[in-house]
Design an enzyme around this catalytic site. Sequence first.
Site, mmCIF file in Angstrom:
data_model
loop_
_atom_site.group_PDB
_atom_site.id
_atom_site.type_symbol
_atom_site.label_atom_id
_atom_site.label_comp_id
_atom_site.label_asym_id
_atom_site.label_seq_id
_atom_site.Cartn_x
_atom_site.Cartn_y
_atom_site.Cartn_z
ATOM 1 N N ARG A 220 -2.830 59.404 48.334
ATOM 2 C CA ARG A 220 -4.025 58.735 47.788
ATOM 3 C C ARG A 220 -4.794 59.635 46.842
ATOM 4 O O ARG A 220 -5.804 59.208 46.279
ATOM 5 C CB ARG A 220 -4.975 58.332 48.923
ATOM 6 C CG ARG A 220 -4.425 57.210 49.733
ATOM 7 C CD ARG A 220 -5.421 56.694 50.737
ATOM 8 N NE ARG A 220 -4.649 56.051 51.765
ATOM 9 C CZ ARG A 220 -4.906 54.872 52.280
ATOM 10 N NH1 ARG A 220 -5.961 54.198 51.908
ATOM 11 N NH2 ARG A 220 -4.133 54.354 53.200
ATOM 12 N N LYS B 91 0.204 46.652 51.198
ATOM 13 C CA LYS B 91 1.104 47.808 51.382
ATOM 14 C C LYS B 91 1.861 47.702 52.704
ATOM 15 O O LYS B 91 3.063 47.949 52.765
ATOM 16 C CB LYS B 91 0.306 49.127 51.361
ATOM 17 C CG LYS B 91 -0.483 49.368 50.096
ATOM 18 C CD LYS B 91 -1.209 50.699 50.111
ATOM 19 C CE LYS B 91 -2.278 50.822 51.163
ATOM 20 N NZ LYS B 91 -3.455 49.936 50.971
ATOM 21 N N ARG C 94 -8.845 45.107 63.128
ATOM 22 C CA ARG C 94 -9.085 46.536 62.972
ATOM 23 C C ARG C 94 -10.584 46.828 62.893
ATOM 24 O O ARG C 94 -11.332 46.056 62.308
ATOM 25 C CB ARG C 94 -8.411 47.032 61.688
ATOM 26 C CG ARG C 94 -7.036 47.592 61.941
ATOM 27 C CD ARG C 94 -6.264 47.832 60.702
ATOM 28 N NE ARG C 94 -6.948 48.584 59.667
ATOM 29 C CZ ARG C 94 -6.406 48.915 58.508
ATOM 30 N NH1 ARG C 94 -5.150 48.575 58.273
ATOM 31 N NH2 ARG C 94 -7.071 49.583 57.610
ATOM 32 N N ARG D 241 -14.137 51.366 51.187
ATOM 33 C CA ARG D 241 -12.722 51.745 51.007
ATOM 34 C C ARG D 241 -12.264 51.405 49.591
ATOM 35 O O ARG D 241 -11.503 52.158 48.963
ATOM 36 C CB ARG D 241 -11.841 51.040 52.048
ATOM 37 C CG ARG D 241 -11.909 51.711 53.420
ATOM 38 C CD ARG D 241 -11.621 50.750 54.564
ATOM 39 N NE ARG D 241 -10.315 50.131 54.518
ATOM 40 C CZ ARG D 241 -9.989 49.036 55.198
ATOM 41 N NH1 ARG D 241 -10.865 48.438 55.974
ATOM 42 N NH2 ARG D 241 -8.770 48.542 55.099
ATOM 43 N N ARG E 163 -7.606 39.473 58.220
ATOM 44 C CA ARG E 163 -6.380 40.079 58.779
ATOM 45 C C ARG E 163 -6.474 40.221 60.299
ATOM 46 O O ARG E 163 -7.504 40.618 60.833
ATOM 47 C CB ARG E 163 -6.164 41.471 58.184
ATOM 48 C CG ARG E 163 -5.040 42.234 58.898
ATOM 49 C CD ARG E 163 -4.676 43.517 58.214
ATOM 50 N NE ARG E 163 -5.826 44.322 57.902
ATOM 51 C CZ ARG E 163 -5.816 45.290 56.995
ATOM 52 N NH1 ARG E 163 -4.721 45.555 56.321
ATOM 53 N NH2 ARG E 163 -6.902 45.989 56.760
#
Length: 221
Positions: free
Chosen positions: A88, A13, A163, A174, A128
Amino acid sequence: MYIVMLGAPGSGKGTIGKILSEDMRLTHISTGDIFREQISKQTELGKKIESYISNGMLVPDEVTIETVKTRLSEDDVKEGAILDGFPRTVAQAEALRDFLEAKNPSQKRIAIELDVPDSEIVKRVVNRVTCSNKSCGAIYNLETRKPKQEGICDICGSSLTKRADDNEETVSKRLAVYHANSKELLEFYAKNNRLYSVYPKQLDEAVANIKAYLENDKGSN
Ligand code: AP5
Ligand code: MG
């Protein structure tokens, strides 16, 4: 045009939202980025939401909806925006629809679903790294989109960070939260023929497909 980016954690996203934002000159709004900034500044909002995010849970609807309405009232998003990670839940989707219908009824609203198999998600997220400079926020992947120089952003030269919620345990939570809400949310947009789904296996191809869809879409709202 208001484009809603739907998809599991790590589906792309942010990556695709940023490319579309530059190409289409639409402001990119990520609720996750807004929340993380509030946490790093330890504002009242940041303190309130910190435990939800570190546990991979959704921030309550009323807090999230209020945050997005405030952001969507600013001047740079009067003609549209790319909403990354909002809505969401169906309650958030209804609030967004009602807000935009009242504020800007003539602008098109479209949802793009990035449909990535769960088996790819954890690998993407744990690899990431993100630019620590908030105004840049470039997203890299230590396997698939490596920075030219280790630990340094190609674009602005700032350091790259991981993160806090990008560990396997939180990613699994998640993902479970995403699947608990996604069916209803996708139906909400599919019902009005406002949903385009794509499997972003190759980034360039996925972006080209989305842009072609947006250019050919004749629907209004
Ligand atoms: P948020 O920050 O939005 O996290 P998320 O939904 O878990 O999504 P991510 O940012 O992890 O992934 P992404 O889809 O942006 O993927 P990316 O482009 O980085 O939200 C964080 C938290 O805030 C939530 O858990 C929740 O607590 C709270 N929150 C936020 N919004 C909320 C809301 N509306 N309501 C309630 N709570 C909310 O890509 C991932 C990696 O894959 C990168 O390394 C990238 O380089 C790589 N990659 C991307 N595309 C490809 C590709 N095609 N091929 C290979 N690798 C790729
Ligand atoms: Mg993101």
